[in-house]
Design a protein around this motif. Structure first.
Motif, PDB file in Angstrom:
ATOM      1  N   ALA A  88      16.787  17.560  20.030  1.00 38.08           N
ATOM      2  CA  ALA A  88      15.359  17.936  19.994  1.00 38.08           C
ATOM      3  C   ALA A  88      14.560  18.364  18.466  1.00 38.08           C
ATOM      4  N   LEU A  89      15.438  18.815  17.634  1.00 42.58           N
ATOM      5  CA  LEU A  89      14.841  18.523  16.031  1.00 42.58           C
ATOM      6  C   LEU A  89      14.441  17.350  15.835  1.00 42.58           C
ATOM      7  N   ALA A  90      15.261  16.454  15.854  1.00 38.71           N
ATOM      8  CA  ALA A  90      15.433  15.025  15.563  1.00 38.71           C
ATOM      9  C   ALA A  90      14.010  14.473  16.011  1.00 38.71           C
ATOM     10  N   ILE A  91      13.886  14.466  17.302  1.00 41.41           N
ATOM     11  CA  ILE A  91      12.541  13.973  18.170  1.00 41.41           C
ATOM     12  C   ILE A  91      11.286  14.818  17.740  1.00 41.41           C
ATOM     13  N   GLY A  92      11.529  16.173  17.652  1.00 36.32           N
ATOM     14  CA  GLY A  92      10.483  17.050  17.757  1.00 36.32           C
ATOM     15  C   GLY A  92       9.954  16.955  16.128  1.00 36.32           C
ATOM     16  N   LEU A  93      10.833  17.048  15.188  1.00 37.90           N
ATOM     17  CA  LEU A  93      10.317  16.867  13.783  1.00 37.90           C
ATOM     18  C   LEU A  93      10.012  15.465  13.405  1.00 37.90           C
ATOM     19  N   THR A  94      10.156  14.536  13.862  1.00 37.07           N
ATOM     20  CA  THR A  94       9.749  13.235  13.722  1.00 37.07           C
ATOM     21  C   THR A  94       8.253  13.103  14.253  1.00 37.07           C
ATOM     22  N   THR A  95       7.973  13.923  15.465  1.00 40.04           N
ATOM     23  CA  THR A  95       6.749  13.594  15.849  1.00 40.04           C
ATOM     24  C   THR A  95       5.626  14.580  15.284  1.00 40.04           C
ATOM     25  N   VAL A  96       6.199  15.596  14.836  1.00 38.00           N
ATOM     26  CA  VAL A  96       5.434  16.417  13.993  1.00 38.00           C
ATOM     27  C   VAL A  96       5.085  15.642  12.456  1.00 38.00           C
ATOM     28  N   THR A  97       6.055  15.269  12.150  1.00 36.20           N
ATOM     29  CA  THR A  97       5.940  14.509  10.813  1.00 36.20           C
ATOM     30  C   THR A  97       4.938  13.342  10.874  1.00 36.20           C
ATOM     31  N   THR A  98       4.990  12.606  12.159  1.00 34.86           N
ATOM     32  CA  THR A  98       3.853  11.431  12.219  1.00 34.86           C
ATOM     33  C   THR A  98       2.595  12.048  12.192  1.00 34.86           C
ATOM     34  N   PHE A  99       2.247  13.114  13.097  1.00 32.74           N
ATOM     35  CA  PHE A  99       1.002  13.575  13.086  1.00 32.74           C
ATOM     36  C   PHE A  99       0.402  14.339  11.956  1.00 32.74           C
TER      37      PHE A  99
END
Length: 135
Positions: A88-99
């Motif tokens: 969850a952190l890997a997918i969530g933080l990757t998404t947040v970083t992208t945005f």
């Protein structure tokens, strides 16, 4: 880069590694964090030569031993128990970083923000009037 520069770089790296090991044992901080901080400090020392490594050297020479070391000393049971939060952190933080990167780019380069990296459809040419519509 002459032999003196290579010697200085190797010496500074050896000192950083030894210092990070000693500080890690004393403070309880992970050795990797201390290596990053000490490496950044060494990079700002005056007189240090600029080193350029090809990406292939880093990818094939440095990354596999680091991944092996991390895998060798990880606990499989703990990794399995923490698989859901890790994922969850890997997918969530990757998404947040992208945005976040997109928002910063939009703020600094507003003319670039709406463009796509590659056009899916080439732009159509402007319409040309036909000879019959002129009369």
């Amino acid at each position: 880069m002459g032999p003196e520069s290579v010697f200085i770089v190797v010496l500074a790296t050896a000192v950083a590694v030894l210092l990070s090991r000693a500080l890690s044992a004393r403070t309880g901080l992970p050795e990797a964090i201390l290596l990053v901080v000490l490496g950044a400090a060494i990079a700002f020392l005056p007189g240090m030569p600029e080193i350029e490594l090809p990406p292939e050297v880093v990818l094939l020479g440095f990354l596999p031993p680091l991944v092996y070391y991390a895998a060798f000393f990880s606990a499989p049971r703990e990794a399995k128990a923490d698989a859901v939060p890790i994922t969850a952190l890997a997918i969530g933080l990757t998404t947040v970083t992208t945005f976040a990167v997109a928002a910063v780019l939009r703020g600094f380069c507003p003319t670039w923000a709406g463009r796509r990296p590659w056009p899916s459809v080439p732009p159509s040419p402007p319409p040309t009037p036909s000879p019959q519509s002129r009369s």
